[in-house]
Design a protein around this motif. Sequence first.
Motif, mmCIF file in Angstrom:
data_model
loop_
_atom_site.group_PDB
_atom_site.id
_atom_site.type_symbol
_atom_site.label_atom_id
_atom_site.label_comp_id
_atom_site.label_asym_id
_atom_site.label_seq_id
_atom_site.Cartn_x
_atom_site.Cartn_y
_atom_site.Cartn_z
ATOM 1 N N THR A 39 -79.035 -8.212 68.126
ATOM 2 C CA THR A 39 -78.567 -8.201 66.743
ATOM 3 C C THR A 39 -79.575 -7.461 65.874
ATOM 4 O O THR A 39 -80.739 -7.308 66.269
ATOM 5 N N GLU A 40 -79.126 -7.013 64.706
ATOM 6 C CA GLU A 40 -80.044 -6.459 63.706
ATOM 7 C C GLU A 40 -80.364 -7.503 62.648
ATOM 8 O O GLU A 40 -81.291 -7.339 61.865
ATOM 9 N N ASP A 41 -79.561 -8.567 62.610
ATOM 10 C CA ASP A 41 -79.746 -9.621 61.617
ATOM 11 C C ASP A 41 -80.714 -10.675 62.143
ATOM 12 O O ASP A 41 -81.073 -10.675 63.317
ATOM 13 N N GLU A 42 -81.082 -11.598 61.262
ATOM 14 C CA GLU A 42 -81.991 -12.674 61.679
ATOM 15 C C GLU A 42 -81.348 -13.505 62.783
ATOM 16 O O GLU A 42 -81.980 -13.841 63.775
ATOM 17 N N THR A 43 -80.056 -13.840 62.597
ATOM 18 C CA THR A 43 -79.259 -14.548 63.606
ATOM 19 C C THR A 43 -77.982 -13.760 63.799
ATOM 20 O O THR A 43 -77.418 -13.241 62.835
ATOM 21 N N VAL B 98 -85.095 5.543 67.937
ATOM 22 C CA VAL B 98 -86.165 4.790 67.275
ATOM 23 C C VAL B 98 -85.589 3.616 66.490
ATOM 24 O O VAL B 98 -86.104 2.499 66.550
ATOM 25 N N ASN B 99 -84.477 3.855 65.769
ATOM 26 C CA ASN B 99 -83.854 2.774 65.004
ATOM 27 C C ASN B 99 -83.411 1.625 65.898
ATOM 28 O O ASN B 99 -83.651 0.453 65.580
ATOM 29 N N ALA B 100 -82.751 1.949 67.001
ATOM 30 C CA ALA B 100 -82.299 0.899 67.920
ATOM 31 C C ALA B 100 -83.491 0.134 68.486
ATOM 32 O O ALA B 100 -83.467 -1.089 68.593
ATOM 33 N N SER B 101 -84.543 0.859 68.809
ATOM 34 C CA SER B 101 -85.734 0.239 69.391
ATOM 35 C C SER B 101 -86.463 -0.665 68.407
ATOM 36 O O SER B 101 -87.015 -1.694 68.787
ATOM 37 N N THR B 102 -86.458 -0.295 67.119
ATOM 38 C CA THR B 102 -87.225 -1.060 66.141
ATOM 39 C C THR B 102 -86.401 -2.106 65.396
ATOM 40 O O THR B 102 -86.932 -3.129 64.980
ATOM 41 N N LYS B 103 -85.087 -1.877 65.234
ATOM 42 C CA LYS B 103 -84.267 -2.781 64.427
ATOM 43 C C LYS B 103 -83.516 -3.838 65.237
ATOM 44 O O LYS B 103 -83.223 -4.915 64.743
ATOM 45 N N VAL B 104 -83.176 -3.516 66.473
ATOM 46 C CA VAL B 104 -82.387 -4.441 67.284
ATOM 47 C C VAL B 104 -83.331 -5.387 68.023
ATOM 48 O O VAL B 104 -84.327 -4.968 68.600
ATOM 49 N N HIS B 105 -82.997 -6.676 67.980
ATOM 50 C CA HIS B 105 -83.824 -7.690 68.634
ATOM 51 C C HIS B 105 -82.932 -8.822 69.132
ATOM 52 O O HIS B 105 -81.783 -8.964 68.685
ATOM 53 N N PRO B 106 -83.433 -9.665 70.027
ATOM 54 C CA PRO B 106 -82.623 -10.794 70.502
ATOM 55 C C PRO B 106 -82.461 -11.857 69.417
ATOM 56 O O PRO B 106 -83.405 -12.170 68.693
ATOM 57 N N CYS B 107 -81.261 -12.397 69.326
ATOM 58 C CA CYS B 107 -80.982 -13.515 68.419
ATOM 59 C C CYS B 107 -81.814 -14.720 68.879
ATOM 60 O O CYS B 107 -81.869 -15.007 70.080
ATOM 61 N N PRO B 108 -82.469 -15.438 67.974
ATOM 62 C CA PRO B 108 -83.286 -16.587 68.382
ATOM 63 C C PRO B 108 -82.473 -17.743 68.961
ATOM 64 O O PRO B 108 -83.019 -18.570 69.696
ATOM 65 N N CYS B 109 -81.163 -17.774 68.678
ATOM 66 C CA CYS B 109 -80.315 -18.869 69.185
ATOM 67 C C CYS B 109 -79.727 -18.565 70.555
ATOM 68 O O CYS B 109 -79.728 -19.413 71.441
ATOM 69 N N CYS B 110 -79.200 -17.342 70.715
ATOM 70 C CA CYS B 110 -78.451 -17.038 71.941
ATOM 71 C C CYS B 110 -79.017 -15.873 72.751
ATOM 72 O O CYS B 110 -78.575 -15.619 73.857
ATOM 73 N N HIS B 111 -79.961 -15.131 72.197
ATOM 74 C CA HIS B 111 -80.605 -13.975 72.845
ATOM 75 C C HIS B 111 -79.714 -12.739 72.945
ATOM 76 O O HIS B 111 -80.069 -11.775 73.632
#
Length: 198
Positions: free
Chosen positions: A65-69, A49-62
């Motif tokens: 990441t868990e961070d904004e960038t 659940v954590n990986a599914s909800t916290k991890v997302h593509p970086c807006p710059c490189c896709h």
Amino acid sequence: MNVEPHSLEALIGEFSSLPGVGQKTARRLAYHILSLSKSDVARFAENLVNASTKVHPCPCCHAFTEDETCHTCLERSGAKTLCVVEKSSDIIPFERSGIYKGLYFVLGGVISPLDGVGPEHLHLPQLVNRIKEEGIEELVLALGSSTEADSTALMIDRMLNGVNVKRTRLARGIPMGSELEFVDEITMLRAFEGRVSL
């Protein structure tokens, strides 16, 4: 007659839907989960659940990441080499080997008409914009070695016609049809150092 309980069948079905996991492996994984303690199963579920909800593509490189960038885009801002990969996991062999110190761009796949993946499904416009806006001097196409990867590299090369950027591809030390994430560090090092111009 089915001898396995419905909820176990459902769990086997979930595992078998994962790429590269056949019915036998899915059954083995499901039975392994049942052999774990309740707390181990709860931790496993929580991590899913954590990986599914916290991890997302970086807006710059896709890249994931868990961070904004992602840290690579932040730490290597200003680098003039951009390595294009098919998926986020393809970055791992480059980072493990330490052979590359530039930026990355995750294309989101390769063109594959048989799988219903066309140019419109990839991050091609963003790639071209990033090259122009950031003054990228070398574009390294690290898309693996398949017919689909070759077609995608050719399309990228055509899209960059008139753009002043050196375009290279990894050397052919990587076996045809292999996935970059499974390539060992030595092979990756040789392929990267022997990259050729398009």
